[in-house]
Motif scaffolding. Structure first.
Motif, PDB file in Angstrom:
ATOM      1  N   ASP A 265       0.795  -1.255   0.013  1.00 17.39           N
ATOM      2  CA  ASP A 265       0.288   0.042   0.143  1.00 17.39           C
ATOM      3  C   ASP A 265       0.856   1.164  -0.162  1.00 17.39           C
ATOM      4  O   ASP A 265       1.985   1.290   0.545  1.00 17.39           O
ATOM      5  CB  ASP A 265      -0.793   0.098   1.302  1.00 17.39           C
ATOM      6  N   SER A 266       0.367   2.272  -0.668  1.00 19.22           N
ATOM      7  CA  SER A 266       1.174   3.326  -0.786  1.00 19.22           C
ATOM      8  C   SER A 266       0.282   4.779  -1.166  1.00 19.22           C
ATOM      9  O   SER A 266      -0.942   4.370  -1.556  1.00 19.22           O
ATOM     10  CB  SER A 266       2.496   3.663  -1.870  1.00 19.22           C
ATOM     11  N   SER A 267       0.946   5.607  -1.058  1.00 15.83           N
ATOM     12  CA  SER A 267       0.173   7.004  -1.213  1.00 15.83           C
ATOM     13  C   SER A 267       1.138   8.005  -1.954  1.00 15.83           C
ATOM     14  O   SER A 267       2.370   7.895  -1.400  1.00 15.83           O
ATOM     15  CB  SER A 267      -0.438   7.888  -0.083  1.00 15.83           C
ATOM     16  N   GLY A 268       0.842   8.873  -2.727  1.00 15.83           N
ATOM     17  CA  GLY A 268       1.969   9.859  -3.451  1.00 15.83           C
ATOM     18  C   GLY A 268       1.511  10.831  -4.177  1.00 15.83           C
ATOM     19  O   GLY A 268       0.158  11.160  -4.076  1.00 15.83           O
ATOM     20  N   PHE A 269       1.998  11.839  -4.547  1.00 16.10           N
ATOM     21  CA  PHE A 269       1.608  13.126  -5.221  1.00 16.10           C
ATOM     22  C   PHE A 269       2.472  13.455  -6.541  1.00 16.10           C
ATOM     23  O   PHE A 269       3.700  12.953  -6.281  1.00 16.10           O
ATOM     24  CB  PHE A 269       1.324  14.171  -4.342  1.00 16.10           C
ATOM     25  N   GLN A 294       6.295   8.768  -3.851  1.00 13.88           N
ATOM     26  CA  GLN A 294       5.553   7.776  -3.214  1.00 13.88           C
ATOM     27  C   GLN A 294       5.914   7.168  -2.013  1.00 13.88           C
ATOM     28  O   GLN A 294       7.013   6.644  -2.002  1.00 13.88           O
ATOM     29  CB  GLN A 294       5.457   6.605  -4.708  1.00 13.88           C
ATOM     30  N   ASP A 295       4.970   7.108  -1.024  1.00 12.29           N
ATOM     31  CA  ASP A 295       5.529   6.792   0.172  1.00 12.29           C
ATOM     32  C   ASP A 295       4.746   5.422   0.386  1.00 12.29           C
ATOM     33  O   ASP A 295       3.463   5.300   0.275  1.00 12.29           O
ATOM     34  CB  ASP A 295       5.111   7.759   1.113  1.00 12.29           C
ATOM     35  N   TYR A 296       5.471   4.464   0.794  1.00 11.39           N
ATOM     36  CA  TYR A 296       4.856   3.166   1.192  1.00 11.39           C
ATOM     37  C   TYR A 296       4.634   2.683   2.435  1.00 11.39           C
ATOM     38  O   TYR A 296       5.421   3.265   3.448  1.00 11.39           O
ATOM     39  CB  TYR A 296       5.865   1.880   0.659  1.00 11.39           C
ATOM     40  N   LYS A 297       3.353   2.372   2.924  1.00 13.98           N
ATOM     41  CA  LYS A 297       2.785   2.227   4.082  1.00 13.98           C
ATOM     42  C   LYS A 297       4.001   1.148   4.939  1.00 13.98           C
ATOM     43  O   LYS A 297       4.318   1.440   6.148  1.00 13.98           O
ATOM     44  CB  LYS A 297       1.463   1.659   4.317  1.00 13.98           C
ATOM     45  N   PRO A 298       4.267  -0.015   4.783  1.00  8.36           N
ATOM     46  CA  PRO A 298       5.147  -0.978   5.257  1.00  8.36           C
ATOM     47  C   PRO A 298       6.691  -0.279   5.586  1.00  8.36           C
ATOM     48  O   PRO A 298       7.008   0.239   4.514  1.00  8.36           O
ATOM     49  CB  PRO A 298       5.138  -2.044   4.619  1.00  8.36           C
ATOM     50  N   ASP A 303      10.868   4.466   0.379  1.00  7.66           N
ATOM     51  CA  ASP A 303      10.047   5.372  -0.550  1.00  7.66           C
ATOM     52  C   ASP A 303      10.611   5.902  -1.843  1.00  7.66           C
ATOM     53  O   ASP A 303      11.834   5.778  -2.075  1.00  7.66           O
ATOM     54  CB  ASP A 303       9.539   6.607   0.259  1.00  7.66           C
ATOM     55  N   VAL A 304      10.020   6.450  -2.682  1.00  3.80           N
ATOM     56  CA  VAL A 304      10.369   6.848  -4.047  1.00  3.80           C
ATOM     57  C   VAL A 304       9.909   8.122  -4.286  1.00  3.80           C
ATOM     58  O   VAL A 304       8.966   8.838  -3.988  1.00  3.80           O
ATOM     59  CB  VAL A 304       9.764   5.845  -5.296  1.00  3.80           C
ATOM     60  N   SER A 305      11.046   9.004  -4.702  1.00  7.88           N
ATOM     61  CA  SER A 305      10.841  10.502  -5.223  1.00  7.88           C
ATOM     62  C   SER A 305      11.874  10.615  -6.190  1.00  7.88           C
ATOM     63  O   SER A 305      12.842  10.056  -6.419  1.00  7.88           O
ATOM     64  CB  SER A 305      11.131  11.238  -4.024  1.00  7.88           C
ATOM     65  N   GLY A 306      11.405  11.846  -6.809  1.00  7.92           N
ATOM     66  CA  GLY A 306      12.376  12.096  -7.887  1.00  7.92           C
ATOM     67  C   GLY A 306      11.909  13.474  -8.816  1.00  7.92           C
ATOM     68  O   GLY A 306      10.886  13.722  -8.655  1.00  7.92           O
ATOM     69  N   PHE A 307      12.464  13.500  -9.917  1.00  7.47           N
ATOM     70  CA  PHE A 307      12.185  14.574 -10.840  1.00  7.47           C
ATOM     71  C   PHE A 307      11.102  14.132 -11.909  1.00  7.47           C
ATOM     72  O   PHE A 307      11.376  13.149 -12.472  1.00  7.47           O
ATOM     73  CB  PHE A 307      13.506  15.073 -11.545  1.00  7.47           C
TER      74      PHE A 307
END
Length: 432
Positions: A265-269, A294-298, A303-307
Protein backbone atom coordinates in the motif's frame (compact mmCIF):
# COMPACT_ATOMS: atom_id res chain seq x y z
CA UNK A 1 0.90 14.31 -20.27
CA UNK A 2 -1.31 11.68 -21.73
CA UNK A 3 -2.89 12.46 -25.10
CA UNK A 4 -5.69 10.62 -26.87
CA UNK A 5 -5.11 10.84 -30.60
CA UNK A 6 -8.29 11.29 -32.61
CA UNK A 7 -7.19 10.43 -36.09
CA UNK A 8 -8.94 9.80 -39.34
CA UNK A 9 -6.16 7.40 -40.29
CA UNK A 10 -6.69 5.36 -37.15
CA UNK A 11 -10.06 4.22 -38.40
CA UNK A 12 -8.54 2.95 -41.63
CA UNK A 13 -5.28 1.38 -40.48
CA UNK A 14 -6.39 -0.33 -37.26
CA UNK A 15 -8.35 0.06 -34.11
CA UNK A 16 -6.44 -1.35 -31.18
CA UNK A 17 -6.54 0.29 -27.79
CA UNK A 18 -2.93 0.50 -26.52
CA UNK A 19 -3.49 -1.81 -23.60
CA UNK A 20 -4.62 -4.58 -25.95
CA UNK A 21 -1.49 -4.44 -28.06
CA UNK A 22 1.69 -3.71 -26.12
CA UNK A 23 3.80 -5.42 -28.75
CA UNK A 24 4.04 -3.71 -32.11
CA UNK A 25 1.85 -5.55 -34.58
CA UNK A 26 0.36 -5.11 -38.04
CA UNK A 27 -3.11 -4.86 -36.46
CA UNK A 28 -2.17 -1.85 -34.29
CA UNK A 29 -2.99 1.84 -34.78
CA UNK A 30 -0.53 4.70 -35.01
CA UNK A 31 -0.36 7.60 -32.57
CA UNK A 32 0.54 11.28 -32.89
CA UNK A 33 0.46 14.58 -31.06
CA UNK A 34 -3.11 15.82 -31.36
CA UNK A 35 -4.02 19.13 -32.96
CA UNK A 36 -7.34 19.56 -31.15
CA UNK A 37 -6.79 22.44 -28.72
CA UNK A 38 -9.16 24.88 -26.99
CA UNK A 39 -6.89 27.78 -27.95
CA UNK A 40 -7.08 27.03 -31.68
CA UNK A 41 -3.54 25.83 -32.35
CA UNK A 42 -4.27 23.97 -35.56
CA UNK A 43 -2.23 25.75 -38.20
CA UNK A 44 -0.41 22.48 -38.82
CA UNK A 45 -1.78 19.01 -39.37
CA UNK A 46 0.45 15.99 -38.87
CA UNK A 47 0.74 13.19 -41.41
CA UNK A 48 -1.43 10.88 -39.30
CA UNK A 49 -4.03 13.54 -38.51
CA UNK A 50 -4.57 14.65 -42.08
CA UNK A 51 -8.07 14.00 -43.36
CA UNK A 52 -8.35 11.60 -46.27
CA UNK A 53 -12.03 11.58 -47.27
CA UNK A 54 -11.44 9.06 -50.06
CA UNK A 55 -10.01 6.57 -47.52
CA UNK A 56 -11.96 7.36 -44.34
CA UNK A 57 -14.42 4.59 -43.35
CA UNK A 58 -18.08 5.58 -43.23
CA UNK A 59 -20.26 4.38 -40.36
CA UNK A 60 -23.63 2.71 -40.76
CA UNK A 61 -26.32 5.17 -39.66
CA UNK A 62 -29.34 3.75 -37.86
CA UNK A 63 -31.50 6.70 -36.90
CA UNK A 64 -29.34 8.85 -34.63
CA UNK A 65 -26.84 6.03 -34.00
CA UNK A 66 -23.58 5.60 -35.91
CA UNK A 67 -22.39 1.98 -36.11
CA UNK A 68 -18.78 1.25 -37.12
CA UNK A 69 -17.77 -2.41 -37.53
CA UNK A 70 -14.11 -3.29 -38.04
CA UNK A 71 -12.13 -6.49 -38.47
CA UNK A 72 -8.35 -6.77 -38.45
CA UNK A 73 -6.61 -10.01 -39.44
CA UNK A 74 -2.86 -10.37 -39.11
CA UNK A 75 -0.15 -13.01 -39.23
CA UNK A 76 3.43 -12.84 -38.07
CA UNK A 77 6.51 -14.50 -36.64
CA UNK A 78 8.23 -13.91 -33.28
CA UNK A 79 11.78 -15.30 -33.12
CA UNK A 80 12.15 -15.23 -29.30
CA UNK A 81 8.74 -15.99 -27.91
CA UNK A 82 9.91 -16.46 -24.30
CA UNK A 83 12.36 -13.51 -24.28
CA UNK A 84 15.35 -15.69 -23.34
CA UNK A 85 19.03 -14.73 -23.64
CA UNK A 86 19.92 -18.11 -25.18
CA UNK A 87 18.13 -21.04 -26.84
CA UNK A 88 15.64 -18.75 -28.55
CA UNK A 89 12.33 -20.36 -29.52
CA UNK A 90 10.29 -18.77 -32.30
CA UNK A 91 6.79 -19.38 -33.60
CA UNK A 92 4.33 -18.07 -36.14
CA UNK A 93 0.99 -16.66 -35.06
CA UNK A 94 -2.40 -15.57 -36.33
CA UNK A 95 -4.27 -12.61 -34.83
CA UNK A 96 -7.96 -11.82 -35.37
CA UNK A 97 -9.42 -8.64 -33.87
CA UNK A 98 -13.07 -7.76 -34.47
CA UNK A 99 -14.42 -4.52 -33.04
CA UNK A 100 -17.72 -2.71 -33.13
CA UNK A 101 -18.35 0.90 -32.11
CA UNK A 102 -21.61 2.70 -31.43
CA UNK A 103 -21.79 6.50 -31.23
CA UNK A 104 -24.77 8.72 -30.62
CA UNK A 105 -23.65 12.20 -31.72
CA UNK A 106 -25.29 15.13 -29.99
CA UNK A 107 -24.24 18.73 -29.27
CA UNK A 108 -25.36 18.33 -25.65
CA UNK A 109 -24.91 14.65 -24.77
CA UNK A 110 -22.64 12.45 -26.88
CA UNK A 111 -22.68 8.74 -26.01
CA UNK A 112 -20.29 6.03 -27.18
CA UNK A 113 -19.86 2.30 -26.67
CA UNK A 114 -17.36 -0.08 -28.22
CA UNK A 115 -16.20 -3.62 -27.72
CA UNK A 116 -13.15 -5.45 -29.05
CA UNK A 117 -12.08 -9.09 -29.06
CA UNK A 118 -8.43 -10.01 -29.59
CA UNK A 119 -7.72 -13.63 -30.52
CA UNK A 120 -4.02 -14.57 -30.64
CA UNK A 121 -3.19 -18.11 -31.77
CA UNK A 122 0.28 -19.64 -32.23
CA UNK A 123 1.13 -22.40 -34.69
CA UNK A 124 3.08 -24.61 -32.28
CA UNK A 125 3.29 -23.02 -28.82
CA UNK A 126 -0.40 -23.20 -27.95
CA UNK A 127 0.32 -22.36 -24.28
CA UNK A 128 0.96 -18.80 -25.46
CA UNK A 129 -2.50 -18.44 -27.02
CA UNK A 130 -4.47 -15.52 -25.64
CA UNK A 131 -8.08 -14.41 -25.75
CA UNK A 132 -8.37 -10.77 -24.76
CA UNK A 133 -11.29 -8.38 -24.77
CA UNK A 134 -12.11 -4.78 -23.90
CA UNK A 135 -15.40 -2.95 -23.48
CA UNK A 136 -15.43 0.87 -23.30
CA UNK A 137 -18.28 3.29 -22.67
CA UNK A 138 -18.17 7.08 -22.67
CA UNK A 139 -20.38 10.13 -22.34
CA UNK A 140 -19.71 13.83 -22.92
CA UNK A 141 -22.25 16.20 -21.40
CA UNK A 142 -21.96 19.79 -22.58
CA UNK A 143 -23.42 21.66 -19.64
CA UNK A 144 -22.85 25.09 -21.18
CA UNK A 145 -20.53 26.83 -23.60
CA UNK A 146 -17.90 26.91 -20.85
CA UNK A 147 -18.50 23.66 -18.97
CA UNK A 148 -18.26 20.02 -20.00
CA UNK A 149 -18.35 16.72 -18.12
CA UNK A 150 -16.71 13.60 -19.57
CA UNK A 151 -17.31 10.13 -18.16
CA UNK A 152 -15.65 6.90 -19.27
CA UNK A 153 -15.76 3.27 -18.15
CA UNK A 154 -13.56 0.38 -19.23
CA UNK A 155 -13.41 -3.31 -18.48
CA UNK A 156 -11.10 -5.83 -20.08
CA UNK A 157 -9.17 -9.06 -19.83
CA UNK A 158 -5.55 -9.04 -20.94
CA UNK A 159 -2.51 -11.29 -21.27
CA UNK A 160 0.87 -10.02 -20.10
CA UNK A 161 3.76 -10.12 -22.53
CA UNK A 162 6.63 -12.54 -21.93
CA UNK A 163 9.04 -9.63 -22.48
CA UNK A 164 7.53 -7.74 -19.53
CA UNK A 165 9.81 -7.49 -16.45
CA UNK A 166 6.78 -8.58 -14.40
CA UNK A 167 6.41 -11.89 -16.27
CA UNK A 168 7.74 -14.81 -14.14
CA UNK A 169 10.49 -16.75 -15.92
CA UNK A 170 9.17 -20.18 -14.93
CA UNK A 171 5.49 -19.64 -15.79
CA UNK A 172 4.14 -22.21 -18.25
CA UNK A 173 1.62 -19.71 -19.60
CA UNK A 174 1.44 -15.90 -19.75
CA UNK A 175 -0.03 -14.09 -16.75
CA UNK A 176 -3.63 -13.05 -17.31
CA UNK A 177 -5.32 -10.14 -15.56
CA UNK A 178 -8.54 -8.17 -15.62
CA UNK A 179 -8.70 -4.40 -15.53
CA UNK A 180 -11.65 -2.18 -14.63
CA UNK A 181 -11.43 1.61 -14.78
CA UNK A 182 -13.66 4.64 -14.42
CA UNK A 183 -12.79 8.30 -15.10
CA UNK A 184 -14.69 11.54 -14.63
CA UNK A 185 -13.35 14.84 -16.03
CA UNK A 186 -14.89 18.26 -15.46
CA UNK A 187 -13.64 21.16 -17.61
CA UNK A 188 -14.39 24.85 -17.27
CA UNK A 189 -13.18 27.41 -19.83
CA UNK A 190 -13.43 31.12 -19.13
CA UNK A 191 -11.88 33.43 -21.70
CA UNK A 192 -8.16 32.58 -21.53
CA UNK A 193 -8.40 30.31 -18.50
CA UNK A 194 -9.13 26.58 -18.58
CA UNK A 195 -9.37 24.45 -15.41
CA UNK A 196 -9.87 20.70 -15.23
CA UNK A 197 -10.53 18.23 -12.46
CA UNK A 198 -10.07 14.50 -13.02
CA UNK A 199 -11.02 11.55 -10.81
CA UNK A 200 -9.84 8.08 -11.79
CA UNK A 201 -10.28 4.64 -10.23
CA UNK A 202 -8.46 1.61 -11.66
CA UNK A 203 -8.61 -1.96 -10.35
CA UNK A 204 -6.38 -4.87 -11.46
CA UNK A 205 -6.84 -8.55 -10.61
CA UNK A 206 -4.07 -11.00 -11.62
CA UNK A 207 -4.50 -14.74 -12.15
CA UNK A 208 -1.94 -17.25 -10.85
CA UNK A 209 0.20 -19.41 -13.13
CA UNK A 210 2.14 -22.65 -12.63
CA UNK A 211 5.69 -23.92 -13.17
CA UNK A 212 6.51 -26.83 -15.50
CA UNK A 213 6.53 -29.02 -12.38
CA UNK A 214 2.99 -27.99 -11.44
CA UNK A 215 3.87 -25.65 -8.55
CA UNK A 216 1.66 -22.59 -8.21
CA UNK A 217 3.09 -19.14 -9.02
CA UNK A 218 1.22 -16.74 -6.79
CA UNK A 219 0.17 -13.43 -8.37
CA UNK A 220 -2.43 -12.34 -5.83
CA UNK A 221 0.08 -9.97 -4.24
CA UNK A 222 -0.22 -7.79 -7.38
CA UNK A 223 -4.00 -7.24 -7.07
CA UNK A 224 -4.66 -3.59 -6.28
CA UNK A 225 -6.90 -0.57 -6.77
CA UNK A 226 -5.52 2.88 -7.56
CA UNK A 227 -7.41 6.11 -6.78
CA UNK A 228 -6.12 9.29 -8.43
CA UNK A 229 -7.33 12.89 -8.29
CA UNK A 230 -5.83 15.53 -10.60
CA UNK A 231 -6.32 19.29 -10.96
CA UNK A 232 -4.96 21.35 -13.86
CA UNK A 233 -5.12 25.08 -14.49
CA UNK A 234 -4.06 26.49 -17.90
CA UNK A 235 -3.83 30.15 -18.91
CA UNK A 236 -3.29 31.28 -22.50
CA UNK A 237 -0.78 34.10 -22.78
CA UNK A 238 -1.46 34.21 -26.53
CA UNK A 239 -2.99 31.94 -29.16
CA UNK A 240 0.44 30.31 -29.47
CA UNK A 241 1.40 29.61 -25.85
CA UNK A 242 -0.31 28.71 -22.59
CA UNK A 243 1.18 28.15 -19.13
CA UNK A 244 -0.23 25.56 -16.75
CA UNK A 245 0.16 24.11 -13.27
CA UNK A 246 -0.91 20.58 -12.37
CA UNK A 247 -1.12 18.51 -9.24
CA UNK A 248 -2.34 15.02 -8.43
CA UNK A 249 -2.80 12.77 -5.41
CA UNK A 250 -3.00 9.01 -5.53
CA UNK A 251 -3.62 6.06 -3.23
CA UNK A 252 -2.74 2.49 -4.16
CA UNK A 253 -4.52 -0.16 -2.09
CA UNK A 254 -3.39 -3.78 -2.29
CA UNK A 255 -5.25 -6.77 -0.96
CA UNK A 256 -4.39 -7.89 2.55
CA UNK A 257 -1.49 -10.35 2.53
CA UNK A 258 -1.12 -13.46 4.67
CA UNK A 259 2.55 -14.30 5.08
CA UNK A 260 5.95 -12.60 5.43
CA UNK A 261 5.47 -10.08 2.59
CA UNK A 262 3.08 -7.24 3.50
CA UNK A 263 0.77 -5.49 1.04
CA UNK A 264 2.51 -2.71 -0.90
CA UNK A 265 0.00 0.00 0.00
CA UNK A 266 1.21 3.50 -0.79
CA UNK A 267 0.17 7.10 -1.35
CA UNK A 268 1.82 9.72 -3.47
CA UNK A 269 1.62 13.02 -5.27
CA UNK A 270 2.87 14.91 -8.31
CA UNK A 271 3.38 18.66 -8.63
CA UNK A 272 4.37 20.25 -11.90
CA UNK A 273 4.26 23.31 -14.09
CA UNK A 274 4.80 23.81 -17.77
CA UNK A 275 3.57 25.13 -21.06
CA UNK A 276 1.75 24.02 -24.19
CA UNK A 277 2.80 25.86 -27.32
CA UNK A 278 2.88 26.25 -31.06
CA UNK A 279 6.12 27.48 -32.63
CA UNK A 280 5.03 29.12 -35.85
CA UNK A 281 4.11 26.63 -38.52
CA UNK A 282 6.91 24.24 -37.68
CA UNK A 283 6.21 22.71 -34.25
CA UNK A 284 3.54 22.04 -31.66
CA UNK A 285 3.94 20.45 -28.23
CA UNK A 286 3.84 20.59 -24.45
CA UNK A 287 6.34 20.24 -21.60
CA UNK A 288 5.70 19.57 -17.90
CA UNK A 289 8.41 19.67 -15.19
CA UNK A 290 8.01 18.98 -11.49
CA UNK A 291 8.44 16.61 -8.57
CA UNK A 292 6.92 13.23 -7.72
CA UNK A 293 6.88 11.09 -4.60
CA UNK A 294 5.41 7.74 -3.53
CA UNK A 295 5.38 6.78 0.18
CA UNK A 296 4.92 3.10 1.09
CA UNK A 297 3.01 2.12 4.21
CA UNK A 298 5.17 -0.87 5.31
CA UNK A 299 8.32 0.35 7.05
CA UNK A 300 10.55 -2.15 5.23
CA UNK A 301 9.73 -0.64 1.84
CA UNK A 302 11.73 2.35 0.61
CA UNK A 303 9.88 5.45 -0.56
CA UNK A 304 10.41 6.75 -4.10
CA UNK A 305 10.85 10.37 -5.15
CA UNK A 306 12.40 12.22 -8.01
CA UNK A 307 12.26 14.65 -10.89
CA UNK A 308 9.11 14.60 -13.03
CA UNK A 309 9.19 15.36 -16.73
CA UNK A 310 6.53 14.80 -19.38
CA UNK A 311 6.58 16.28 -22.81
CA UNK A 312 5.84 15.81 -26.48
CA UNK A 313 6.79 17.70 -29.59
CA UNK A 314 5.56 17.35 -33.16
CA UNK A 315 7.90 18.90 -35.71
CA UNK A 316 6.50 19.48 -39.19
CA UNK A 317 9.61 19.05 -41.31
CA UNK A 318 7.55 19.34 -44.49
CA UNK A 319 3.82 18.94 -45.18
CA UNK A 320 4.58 15.27 -45.92
CA UNK A 321 6.94 14.50 -43.00
CA UNK A 322 6.13 14.75 -39.30
CA UNK A 323 8.69 13.97 -36.58
CA UNK A 324 7.27 13.30 -33.11
CA UNK A 325 9.20 12.98 -29.84
CA UNK A 326 7.95 12.23 -26.34
CA UNK A 327 9.39 11.85 -22.85
CA UNK A 328 7.66 10.57 -19.71
CA UNK A 329 9.08 9.91 -16.24
CA UNK A 330 6.93 8.39 -13.51
CA UNK A 331 6.52 5.69 -10.87
CA UNK A 332 5.15 2.32 -12.03
CA UNK A 333 3.91 -0.72 -10.13
CA UNK A 334 5.65 -4.06 -10.67
CA UNK A 335 5.32 -7.79 -10.11
CA UNK A 336 9.06 -8.35 -9.57
CA UNK A 337 9.66 -10.08 -6.22
CA UNK A 338 11.15 -7.80 -3.60
CA UNK A 339 10.52 -4.58 -5.51
CA UNK A 340 7.77 -2.14 -4.62
CA UNK A 341 7.84 -0.49 -8.04
CA UNK A 342 10.22 1.29 -10.35
CA UNK A 343 10.99 4.76 -11.61
CA UNK A 344 10.48 4.61 -15.37
CA UNK A 345 11.78 7.05 -17.96
CA UNK A 346 10.42 6.59 -21.49
CA UNK A 347 11.78 8.46 -24.53
CA UNK A 348 10.47 7.99 -28.05
CA UNK A 349 11.22 9.44 -31.48
CA UNK A 350 9.19 8.65 -34.60
CA UNK A 351 9.00 9.91 -38.18
CA UNK A 352 5.91 9.58 -40.40
CA UNK A 353 6.20 10.09 -44.15
CA UNK A 354 3.28 10.40 -46.55
CA UNK A 355 4.92 8.84 -49.59
CA UNK A 356 1.57 8.78 -51.39
CA UNK A 357 -1.83 10.05 -50.39
CA UNK A 358 -2.73 6.52 -49.36
CA UNK A 359 0.72 5.17 -48.40
CA UNK A 360 2.21 6.15 -45.03
CA UNK A 361 5.64 4.97 -43.89
CA UNK A 362 6.71 5.21 -40.25
CA UNK A 363 9.85 4.40 -38.30
CA UNK A 364 11.05 5.17 -34.82
CA UNK A 365 12.72 4.10 -31.61
CA UNK A 366 11.99 4.00 -27.90
CA UNK A 367 14.25 3.82 -24.86
CA UNK A 368 12.72 2.78 -21.55
CA UNK A 369 14.92 3.05 -18.46
CA UNK A 370 13.74 1.33 -15.25
CA UNK A 371 15.27 1.93 -11.82
CA UNK A 372 13.68 -0.58 -9.43
CA UNK A 373 12.87 0.40 -5.86
CA UNK A 374 13.87 -1.73 -2.85
CA UNK A 375 16.18 -3.98 -4.93
CA UNK A 376 19.43 -3.34 -6.81
CA UNK A 377 18.31 -3.58 -10.43
CA UNK A 378 18.33 -1.28 -13.45
CA UNK A 379 16.95 -2.10 -16.91
CA UNK A 380 17.44 -0.47 -20.30
CA UNK A 381 15.06 -1.50 -23.06
CA UNK A 382 15.36 -0.40 -26.67
CA UNK A 383 12.54 -0.86 -29.17
CA UNK A 384 12.91 -0.14 -32.89
CA UNK A 385 9.89 -0.14 -35.21
CA UNK A 386 9.19 0.35 -38.89
CA UNK A 387 5.81 0.07 -40.57
CA UNK A 388 3.95 0.84 -43.75
CA UNK A 389 0.20 1.44 -44.11
CA UNK A 390 -1.44 1.23 -47.52
CA UNK A 391 -5.02 2.52 -47.68
CA UNK A 392 -6.66 0.67 -50.54
CA UNK A 393 -10.15 2.14 -50.10
CA UNK A 394 -12.54 3.39 -47.44
CA UNK A 395 -13.15 -0.18 -46.42
CA UNK A 396 -9.75 -1.82 -46.65
CA UNK A 397 -6.18 -1.12 -45.50
CA UNK A 398 -2.98 -3.17 -45.51
CA UNK A 399 -0.07 -2.93 -43.08
CA UNK A 400 3.43 -4.32 -42.67
CA UNK A 401 5.15 -4.03 -39.28
CA UNK A 402 8.75 -4.79 -38.18
CA UNK A 403 9.96 -4.62 -34.59
CA UNK A 404 13.19 -5.31 -32.71
CA UNK A 405 13.29 -5.16 -28.92
CA UNK A 406 16.37 -5.60 -26.69
CA UNK A 407 16.81 -5.47 -22.93
CA UNK A 408 19.91 -5.10 -20.76
CA UNK A 409 19.90 -5.33 -16.96
CA UNK A 410 22.40 -4.55 -14.18
CA UNK A 411 22.66 -4.75 -10.40
CA UNK A 412 22.86 -7.37 -7.63
CA UNK A 413 19.55 -8.91 -8.79
CA UNK A 414 19.49 -8.26 -12.55
CA UNK A 415 16.69 -9.24 -14.88
CA UNK A 416 16.91 -10.98 -18.22
CA UNK A 417 19.04 -9.86 -21.16
CA UNK A 418 17.44 -10.68 -24.47
CA UNK A 419 16.76 -9.62 -28.05
CA UNK A 420 13.44 -10.25 -29.78
CA UNK A 421 12.49 -9.69 -33.43
CA UNK A 422 8.98 -9.72 -34.84
CA UNK A 423 7.50 -9.30 -38.31
CA UNK A 424 3.79 -9.16 -39.14
CA UNK A 425 1.39 -8.30 -41.93
CA UNK A 426 -2.28 -7.47 -41.59
CA UNK A 427 -5.44 -6.30 -43.32
CA UNK A 428 -8.24 -4.22 -41.81
CA UNK A 429 -11.83 -4.04 -43.04
CA UNK A 430 -13.86 -1.05 -41.79
CA UNK A 431 -17.28 0.50 -42.12
CA UNK A 432 -19.80 -0.12 -44.88
Amino acid sequence: MRRAASLALLGSCAFAAPVLAQQSDATDGLGSVESENPFGRDRNVSVLERRRPAYTPEPIRIGTIELMPRLAIGAGYDDNLYAQPDDRIGDAYLRIRPRISLVRPSPNLKLSLDGELDLLRYAGRTSENATQYAVNAGARYTISKSDTLDLSLRNGRYSQERVSPDSPDQATRPIRFTLSEGTATYTHVFNRLRVRGVLNVESRDYADSVTPGGAAIDQDFRDHTTYTGTAIGEYALSPSIALFVAGSLNRRDYRERIGPVPARDSSGFELAGGASFELGRKARGALRLGYLRQDYKPAEFEDVSGFLVRGELAYFLTPLVTITGTIDRGIRETGVNGATGYLATNMTLRADYELLRNLILSMGGELEKRDFNNIDRRDDRWTWRASGSYLMSKRMALRLDLQRRTQSSWGATPGRRFADDRISVGVTFSGL
